[in-house]
Scaffold this motif. Structure first.
Motif, PDB file in Angstrom:
ATOM      1  N   ILE A  14       0.841  -1.199   0.000  1.00  0.00           N
ATOM      2  CA  ILE A  14       0.000   0.000   0.000  1.00  0.00           C
ATOM      3  C   ILE A  14       0.873   1.246   0.000  1.00  0.00           C
ATOM      4  O   ILE A  14       1.900   1.317   0.678  1.00  0.00           O
ATOM      5  CB  ILE A  14      -1.002   0.018   1.170  1.00  0.00           C
ATOM      6  CG1 ILE A  14      -0.315  -0.030   2.528  1.00  0.00           C
ATOM      7  CG2 ILE A  14      -2.002  -1.121   1.016  1.00  0.00           C
ATOM      8  CD1 ILE A  14      -1.271   0.196   3.696  1.00  0.00           C
ATOM      9  N   MET A  15       0.451   2.226  -0.786  1.00  0.00           N
ATOM     10  CA  MET A  15       1.237   3.459  -0.958  1.00  0.00           C
ATOM     11  C   MET A  15       0.280   4.591  -1.316  1.00  0.00           C
ATOM     12  O   MET A  15      -0.869   4.356  -1.695  1.00  0.00           O
ATOM     13  CB  MET A  15       2.288   3.259  -2.051  1.00  0.00           C
ATOM     14  CG  MET A  15       1.724   2.899  -3.415  1.00  0.00           C
ATOM     15  SD  MET A  15       2.972   2.421  -4.632  1.00  0.00           S
ATOM     16  CE  MET A  15       3.165   0.678  -4.257  1.00  0.00           C
ATOM     17  N   GLY A  16       0.771   5.821  -1.194  1.00  0.00           N
ATOM     18  CA  GLY A  16      -0.056   6.977  -1.519  1.00  0.00           C
ATOM     19  C   GLY A  16      -0.498   7.695  -0.257  1.00  0.00           C
ATOM     20  O   GLY A  16       0.299   8.375   0.396  1.00  0.00           O
ATOM     21  N   GLY A  17      -1.762   7.541   0.107  1.00  0.00           N
ATOM     22  CA  GLY A  17      -2.272   8.183   1.309  1.00  0.00           C
ATOM     23  C   GLY A  17      -3.016   9.469   1.009  1.00  0.00           C
ATOM     24  O   GLY A  17      -3.169   9.886  -0.142  1.00  0.00           O
ATOM     25  N   TYR A  18      -3.475  10.134   2.085  1.00  0.00           N
ATOM     26  CA  TYR A  18      -4.354  11.291   1.956  1.00  0.00           C
ATOM     27  C   TYR A  18      -3.649  12.613   2.264  1.00  0.00           C
ATOM     28  O   TYR A  18      -4.280  13.652   2.290  1.00  0.00           O
ATOM     29  CB  TYR A  18      -5.540  11.154   2.915  1.00  0.00           C
ATOM     30  CG  TYR A  18      -6.376   9.908   2.763  1.00  0.00           C
ATOM     31  CD1 TYR A  18      -6.296   9.103   1.627  1.00  0.00           C
ATOM     32  CD2 TYR A  18      -7.270   9.532   3.763  1.00  0.00           C
ATOM     33  CE1 TYR A  18      -7.067   7.963   1.503  1.00  0.00           C
ATOM     34  CE2 TYR A  18      -8.049   8.399   3.645  1.00  0.00           C
ATOM     35  CZ  TYR A  18      -7.956   7.611   2.518  1.00  0.00           C
ATOM     36  OH  TYR A  18      -8.723   6.484   2.402  1.00  0.00           O
ATOM     37  N   SER A  19      -2.365  12.578   2.541  1.00  0.00           N
ATOM     38  CA  SER A  19      -1.669  13.781   2.984  1.00  0.00           C
ATOM     39  C   SER A  19      -0.758  14.322   1.884  1.00  0.00           C
ATOM     40  O   SER A  19      -0.648  13.747   0.785  1.00  0.00           O
ATOM     41  CB  SER A  19      -0.834  13.486   4.233  1.00  0.00           C
ATOM     42  OG  SER A  19       0.336  12.762   3.892  1.00  0.00           O
ATOM     43  N   GLY A  67       6.847   3.061  -2.014  1.00  0.00           N
ATOM     44  CA  GLY A  67       6.141   1.828  -2.352  1.00  0.00           C
ATOM     45  C   GLY A  67       6.677   1.166  -3.601  1.00  0.00           C
ATOM     46  O   GLY A  67       6.780  -0.067  -3.679  1.00  0.00           O
ATOM     47  N   ASN A  68       7.042   1.962  -4.588  1.00  0.00           N
ATOM     48  CA  ASN A  68       7.581   1.394  -5.820  1.00  0.00           C
ATOM     49  C   ASN A  68       8.970   0.802  -5.612  1.00  0.00           C
ATOM     50  O   ASN A  68       9.339  -0.175  -6.280  1.00  0.00           O
ATOM     51  CB  ASN A  68       7.602   2.461  -6.918  1.00  0.00           C
ATOM     52  CG  ASN A  68       6.249   2.613  -7.585  1.00  0.00           C
ATOM     53  OD1 ASN A  68       5.709   1.672  -8.150  1.00  0.00           O
ATOM     54  ND2 ASN A  68       5.681   3.807  -7.509  1.00  0.00           N
ATOM     55  N   VAL A  69       9.753   1.364  -4.684  1.00  0.00           N
ATOM     56  CA  VAL A  69      11.049   0.766  -4.353  1.00  0.00           C
ATOM     57  C   VAL A  69      10.831  -0.605  -3.699  1.00  0.00           C
ATOM     58  O   VAL A  69      11.532  -1.577  -4.020  1.00  0.00           O
ATOM     59  CB  VAL A  69      11.872   1.694  -3.437  1.00  0.00           C
ATOM     60  CG1 VAL A  69      13.091   0.965  -2.877  1.00  0.00           C
ATOM     61  CG2 VAL A  69      12.317   2.929  -4.212  1.00  0.00           C
ATOM     62  N   GLY A  77      10.750   6.808   5.169  1.00  0.00           N
ATOM     63  CA  GLY A  77      11.048   6.666   3.755  1.00  0.00           C
ATOM     64  C   GLY A  77      11.827   5.396   3.461  1.00  0.00           C
ATOM     65  O   GLY A  77      12.709   5.002   4.225  1.00  0.00           O
ATOM     66  N   LEU A  78      11.499   4.761   2.336  1.00  0.00           N
ATOM     67  CA  LEU A  78      12.114   3.478   1.995  1.00  0.00           C
ATOM     68  C   LEU A  78      12.767   3.499   0.618  1.00  0.00           C
ATOM     69  O   LEU A  78      13.017   2.447   0.029  1.00  0.00           O
ATOM     70  CB  LEU A  78      11.061   2.363   2.059  1.00  0.00           C
ATOM     71  CG  LEU A  78      10.446   2.124   3.447  1.00  0.00           C
ATOM     72  CD1 LEU A  78       9.318   1.103   3.352  1.00  0.00           C
ATOM     73  CD2 LEU A  78      11.497   1.677   4.456  1.00  0.00           C
ATOM     74  N   THR A  79      13.064   4.702   0.103  1.00  0.00           N
ATOM     75  CA  THR A  79      13.769   4.769  -1.172  1.00  0.00           C
ATOM     76  C   THR A  79      15.241   4.427  -0.949  1.00  0.00           C
ATOM     77  O   THR A  79      15.718   4.345   0.184  1.00  0.00           O
ATOM     78  CB  THR A  79      13.657   6.172  -1.785  1.00  0.00           C
ATOM     79  OG1 THR A  79      14.431   7.092  -1.003  1.00  0.00           O
ATOM     80  CG2 THR A  79      12.207   6.635  -1.831  1.00  0.00           C
ATOM     81  N   THR A  80      15.958   4.260  -2.049  1.00  0.00           N
ATOM     82  CA  THR A  80      17.380   3.918  -1.927  1.00  0.00           C
ATOM     83  C   THR A  80      18.165   5.043  -1.253  1.00  0.00           C
ATOM     84  O   THR A  80      19.218   4.800  -0.664  1.00  0.00           O
ATOM     85  CB  THR A  80      17.979   3.621  -3.308  1.00  0.00           C
ATOM     86  OG1 THR A  80      17.693   4.714  -4.190  1.00  0.00           O
ATOM     87  CG2 THR A  80      17.377   2.348  -3.895  1.00  0.00           C
TER      88      THR A  80
END
Length: 324
Positions: free
Chosen positions: A8-13, A23-25, A293-296
């Motif tokens: 799940i990714m995105g959100g309301y904020s 999420g894509n990472v 955050g979970l990006t590289t």
């Protein structure tokens, strides 16, 4: 046996674009020989599965399933990569608990508590966790600048109480700047926390459950080109993140103890990243993030790499912790 995972990714904020990147990472780095992966966009206007051709399929919110070509897909686990509401404030966690769906972040109570800076600091004070002197405002409260300055001094930080990525934060040097800073913070939240400025080395400490145990990751020192670690510094290259941090052994010992205490006292699970500032050798807690955050390029993955944990291992472990 292969597991079916919804990411799940995105959100309301305002953090939804950063969340989509995280999420894509996760989608790119999880081992597709072990997992069937589905990117789920949780947005105000829709909850949808988005395939590799960007075709959208609506989620059934009753059981969090999706129907593709007349086949109903259900999930063994949800990987939570939503920053901000509803993925970091407890709403999604409560929903998943109600429908019996395992998910990788902390529980709904822990998420709601840590997302509320004022409540978090109040709960942790009895456990010896130090924090800056603060003043609280709710929308509609009378603003007495003299009382605020008497409590927190100048300069000070005006922050939205429930917001991430430094949205709604201002550093105030003069009494005349308070009203504008408060107005900016109220654009993000109807609750505000005003904190004393602490001058010292800022560090970020990741703590995770790894192979069944609480693991404090190598510490990152934050050196910002800006006046503080704001959105531009976090996401637009206006800071240097040094892992491991250039701190003394005493400082390292103290901040590890504080970060571990917070994680264990709150009965945390999943990923957390806490920010501290040192006054002498003592760490003062600024805030805690439960879907960092979970990006590289993100801090927690940097710390995991320093600890010998690459992204596929980090993400797979999060799933294994939930399903074990």
């Amino acid at each position: 046996m292969r597991k079916t995972i919804g990411i799940i990714m995105g959100g309301y904020s305002n953090e939804f674009k950063i969340s989509l990147k995280s999420g894509n990472v996760v989608y790119d780095y999880l081992d597709k020989s072990k997992f069937d992966l589905y990117r789920i966009h949780i947005l105000k206007e829709k909850w949808v599965y988005v395939d590799d051709d960007n075709k959208e399929y609506p989620l059934n919110r009753h059981d969090f399933s999706v129907t593709i070509n007349n086949t109903v897909i259900t999930f063994d686990c949800v990987f939570n990569a939503i920053h901000g509401t509803p993925g970091e404030d407890g709403l999604m966690q409560a929903y998943f608990e109600l429908i019996g769906m395992p998910q990788t972040s902390c529980g709904f109570y822990q998420a709601a508590l840590t997302f509320n800076k004022r409540d978090l600091l109040s709960v942790l004070k009895p456990y010896g966790i130090k924090c800056a002197p603060s003043y609280y405002l709710n929308k509609g409260d009378e603003i007495n600048a003299d009382d605020i300055i008497k409590k927190v001094n100048l300069p000070c930080f005006v922050k939205a109480n429930k917001s991430g990525s430094s949205y709604g934060i201002s550093k105030v040097y003069r009494k005349e700047e308070l009203a504008k800073a408060i107005s900016i913070a109220y654009q993000e939240d109807d609750e505000i926390i005003i904190e004393s400025f602490l001058s010292g080395t800022e560090v970020s400490v990741g703590v995770i459950k790894y192979q069944g145990k609480t693991k404090v990751l190598p510490i990152t020192e934050i050196v910002t080109e800006n006046d503080f670690f704001d959105y531009e510094a976090k996401y637009e290259g206006k800071s240097t993140e040094i892992t491991p941090a250039r701190i003394s052994k005493e400082q390292e010992k103290n901040v590890i103890q504080s970060a571990r205490t917070i994680y264990d006292v709150l009965k945390m699970t999943g990923f957390t990243r806490s920010e501290f500032i040192f006054i002498g050798n003592e760490p003062f807690l600024l805030e805690m993030n439960t879907t960092p955050g979970l990006t590289t390029e993100s801090i927690l993955p940097q710390q995991a790499k320093e600890a010998g944990i690459d992204l596929p291992m980090l993400f797979e472990n999060a799933i294994n912790e939930v399903l074990s």
